[in-house]
Design a protein around this motif. Structure first.
Motif, mmCIF file in Angstrom:
data_model
loop_
_atom_site.group_PDB
_atom_site.id
_atom_site.type_symbol
_atom_site.label_atom_id
_atom_site.label_comp_id
_atom_site.label_asym_id
_atom_site.label_seq_id
_atom_site.Cartn_x
_atom_site.Cartn_y
_atom_site.Cartn_z
ATOM 1 N N LYS A 53 -49.161 -3.485 -15.860
ATOM 2 C CA LYS A 53 -48.130 -3.428 -14.818
ATOM 3 C C LYS A 53 -47.375 -4.748 -14.716
ATOM 4 C CE LYS A 53 -49.765 0.320 -12.018
ATOM 5 N NZ LYS A 53 -50.413 0.755 -10.789
ATOM 6 N N ALA A 54 -48.129 -5.815 -14.867
ATOM 7 C CA ALA A 54 -47.478 -7.127 -14.804
ATOM 8 C C ALA A 54 -46.462 -7.252 -15.939
ATOM 9 C CB ALA A 54 -48.508 -8.242 -14.881
ATOM 10 N N GLY A 55 -46.823 -6.670 -17.086
ATOM 11 C CA GLY A 55 -45.888 -6.690 -18.210
ATOM 12 C C GLY A 55 -44.601 -5.979 -17.863
ATOM 13 N N LEU A 56 -44.746 -4.813 -17.270
ATOM 14 C CA LEU A 56 -43.560 -4.087 -16.826
ATOM 15 C C LEU A 56 -42.762 -4.910 -15.837
ATOM 16 C CD1 LEU A 56 -45.174 -0.588 -16.476
ATOM 17 C CD2 LEU A 56 -43.035 -1.052 -17.700
ATOM 18 N N ALA A 57 -43.471 -5.629 -14.979
ATOM 19 C CA ALA A 57 -42.794 -6.437 -13.968
ATOM 20 C C ALA A 57 -41.975 -7.543 -14.628
ATOM 21 C CB ALA A 57 -43.805 -7.044 -12.997
ATOM 22 N N ILE A 79 -40.593 -7.480 -17.456
ATOM 23 C CA ILE A 79 -39.366 -6.884 -18.006
ATOM 24 C C ILE A 79 -38.365 -6.629 -16.884
ATOM 25 C CG2 ILE A 79 -38.446 -4.858 -19.203
ATOM 26 C CD1 ILE A 79 -41.473 -4.764 -20.383
#
Lengths: 508, 508
Positions: free
Chosen positions: A13-17, A19
């Motif tokens: 989720k942090a990765g998506l954040a 982006i």
């Protein structure tokens, strides 16, 4: 950090954040996604003015593989259209002409002009670097005029000017030299954002190739990696009216700029968004020598710097009197000129003029006359009449000034008279004067090694260097003429040498 | 964005990168990791000065659940130790005393003081908000002195001052009111960083509870969520010598500050690191009324603002002559005082003095005399002798000034003489004067709704508001006295009302 305690699912989720942050204009934090780099070199330089070219050449000389990106369709940036005037403390021509100068004397001039805001450690780096940088340009084929000029705020004549009378006389040979040194040079290539690794180190750029600067989202988005680091040398933001007006509401649409249309500051903004320390962004210089009768830098600017100001005088049309030291620093002159307004706040353009002896070196005279922005008069009476100046006052002022020249002392404004001549020989040449937005003294903070500093702790952001006008705080409240080339070349060379000496990151 | 094409494995790495960015001082981009919030409210306010308390109260009045964080062990911040002087355009007491004033008149005074750098739209919000903000404080129990004062740069007397002569006279009642309104108030709670969602919206804070401000990494790290938004009202950075010196090298260790020790700017830096637009950070105000004989704001500052400057005169010790309009704006006075140096650049402290009639309202007189920072003299001759002032010159200057007062016109500096009295009645009271770093005009840019603007496009950063001294560009080059309370209360109320009206984000 608390997030370290999170589960693997949260990492996703942090990765998506991250982006999300990118699309919102935030920092790209992509980590070790090395296989995604479309190209990897040792050093990427952004900008192809004095600073960018000097950085690229210096890094390449030291053995680094270098990629240079220029967002505009041609190389040279604003440097290519500047006046090609380079303040050198201790040039061969000064020695030949018996002009006593030193880096310390130049330093004192620059400190005075900075009005307490300049950073002396950064200035020292520049003044001591001017002679080596001058030799560096000569080595790569730059040609200078065979005389030294005296610009405002300098206590002695120390300006070397390219034979072309433009900075293009420097940028063109340096582009050629960079090519020969194997630098990979791209035009129409705009950086969009930084790529950092897991330690916050800047390791690459998101770049738009085939970029059209009139269309922000144009081009092909690619990721470029830099094993050693990035040098931002993207210049100022004088042409970004929205941004400069947000910083200083008085610099609105009503004021023109001398700069090329690409001076819009996106790389500065990207560095600020990355957390670079902003410094003195509101210290924006107006050029005091430009004309309201033409666009941009124009022809009058050089007529005034080379003839009108050092050899002639500038007068208030209403009184025929001088109102400022024509060789004061740019801020003092611009402030004084901007005060020349009528009771409704409208400009009363002052007139700068010179006689036929003083005008000799002014190369833009011919075209200035052709386009009507410089005018020629057989007598001072005709000149006075043409601009509505009280004739007797003007004659009196000229006679007074001529006496100062004979006595070697300006009793009105204590102007240095080393290059001044008596205003006697017809014909006379005159132009109207009004300031234009010219140079951004403020920007991001760097240290002596040209490393960009982090706003939260004032320590260097690893992998990120900057040079030239996109660095701030060096000159303080007013940059002296001829010191943009000095700053660009010296800090560019510093940045190039420093980044080339960085350990290579393993990006593959 | 290119990263959208990446594999799930790369998202994991990007997540690690985002964490890396945090540890390097970057932006926390945590996304929808809602279950990790240790507390969720509608609105979080950071700072408990005028702006923070006004924002918290306003938001709570509008029905929002509010958490207020104060990093110091006590509430009130620098506001609690300021002089409690509030510029109100159109107060009941002005009406009673027949003083003609209006928001437009106050606006003109503030524009003049800003020297072209102020943002008029932001100033308008403030001047029209002063009377409502004044009524807001009265509603919550703030008590003001029964007379209007005349501070430097204001064209009429419009200063209301708390009976306590400190801003604590405002912050204490507002803290009580906030408690009654259900605001959750935490001391020793420092924000460390922002938490944003996948769209870049600010949705929470990383906070250190049980924080000791002398130890940066102290306390317990928690994550707080804000459904509607965050208001940063953390004040200035006058006490952060490293940061202010980086911005303006002339403001080094040699200059003291009037501020409380917590005025160190970490929240400002966090906003800048987040990508907030910096504005005029180098516009830092020195207070012209402070004394070299005591630390901090001290007792002399108020003696001068309430008595010495409006009712007495300030003279150069070497000449016995006045050298500046004692009611000019702060920048004009500070600049003039800082020019009072000897040939070695050392300060020659000017003397400000007043007679026994003029001193009547100076509440700090008693303690000032007790601690020796204000001195009492039976004759002007004794006063002159004590400070080494040429006696005849001083007597002459006093006689001249007294004539100006009788004639209602200051022939020396055109100072407004509405509150001036002839200096005749012994004993006389005097103090030495030297400026101190007092207020940061520059900071992050906001719009009229107190939304913080993004450096890359000058659009609001969703969910992020700011108010008071941590906002920049409003006052330009010089803030007028009494306008910090005006700015803090009005922009605080604006921010509180605006954030309370935001749609709630679903954080659970």
């Amino acid at each position: 950090m608390q997030a370290l305690e999170s589960s693997r699912r949260n990492f996703i989720k942090a990765g998506l954040a991250a982006i999300g942050a990118l699309s919102a204009g935030g920092v790209t934090a992509q980590g070790k996604v090395n296989h995604k780099f479309d190209k990897i070199v040792d050093v990427i330089v952004v900008g192809s003015g004095f600073a960018g070219l000097a950085a690229a050449l210096e890094a390449a000389e030291k053995g680094a593989s270098v990629l240079l990106l220029e967002k505009m369709p041609v190389f040279g940036g604003n440097s290519a259209i500047n006046g090609g005037a380079f303040a050198v403390a201790g040039s061969p021509l000064q020695e030949k002409e018996g002009i006593k100068d030193s880096p310390e004397l130049m330093l004192q001039d620059m400190i005075k002009s900075g009005r307490g805001l300049s950073h002396v450690d950064l200035l020292k780096n520049i003044v001591y670097g001017t002679r080596p940088a001058f030799d560096f340009t000569v080595k790569y084929g730059v040609k200078y005029k065979p005389f030294v000029q005296h610009f405002g705020g300098h206590s002695v004549p120390r300006i070397m000017q390219t034979v072309e009378s433009t900075g293009g006389g420097i940028t063109r040979p340096l582009v050629e030299a960079a090519r020969k040194q194997g630098v990979d040079l791209h035009t129409s290539a705009a950086m969009e954002d930084f790529i950092r690794d897991e330690n916050g180190r800047v390791i690459g750029l998101v770049v738009r190739e085939k970029f059209n600067f009139l269309q922000k989202d144009s081009g092909l988005v690619l990721n470029y990696g830099a094993r050693k680091g990035i040098v931002i040398a993207s210049g100022g933001f004088s042409q970004n009216v929205q941004f400069r007006k947000a910083i200083d509401p008085s610099l609105d649409e009503k004021l023109e700029s001398t700069n090329h249309p690409g001076a819009t500051g996106e790389c500065l903004m990207a560095m600020l968004a990355l957390g670079a320390m902003p410094i003195q962004l509101d210290q924006i210089q107006l050029g005091p020598w430009s004309s309201p009768d033409e666009r941009g830098f124009g022809l009058v600017s050089q007529f005034n710097t080379i003839a009108g100001f050092p050899k002639g005088i500038m007068v208030d049309c209403r009184t025929g009197r001088r109102f400022v030291d024509e060789l004061a620093d740019r801020k003092a002159r611009s402030d004084a000129i901007l005060n020349q307004i009528d009771e409704n706040g409208k400009p009363v353009y002052p007139i700068c003029f010179v006689d036929s002896e003083g005008v000799k070196l002014a190369q833009t005279l011919k075209n200035g006359l052709k386009y009507g922005v410089i005018r020629k008069f057989d007598t001072l009476e005709e000149l006075a009449k043409a601009y509505g100046i009280p004739t007797d006052n003007l004659i009196k002022q000229v006679n007074e000034f001529n006496e100062y020249v004979r006595n070697g002392k300006d009793e009105q404004f204590n102007r240095p008279l080393a290059l001044a001549v008596e205003i006697t020989k017809a014909p006379f040449y005159a132009a109207r004067v009004w300031p234009k937005v010219h140079y951004c003294m403020g920007s991001v903070a760097i240290n002596n090694r040209a490393q960009v500093l982090n706003v939260r702790d004032l320590k260097p952001i690893p992998g990120l260097y900057a040079a030239g006008e996109v660095t701030g705080g060096t000159h303080g409240a007013s940059r002296l003429g001829g010191c943009a080339i000095a700053d660009g070349l010296v800090t560019g060379r510093t940045a190039g040498a420093q980044v080339a000496a960085e350990p290579s990151q393993n990006l593959s």
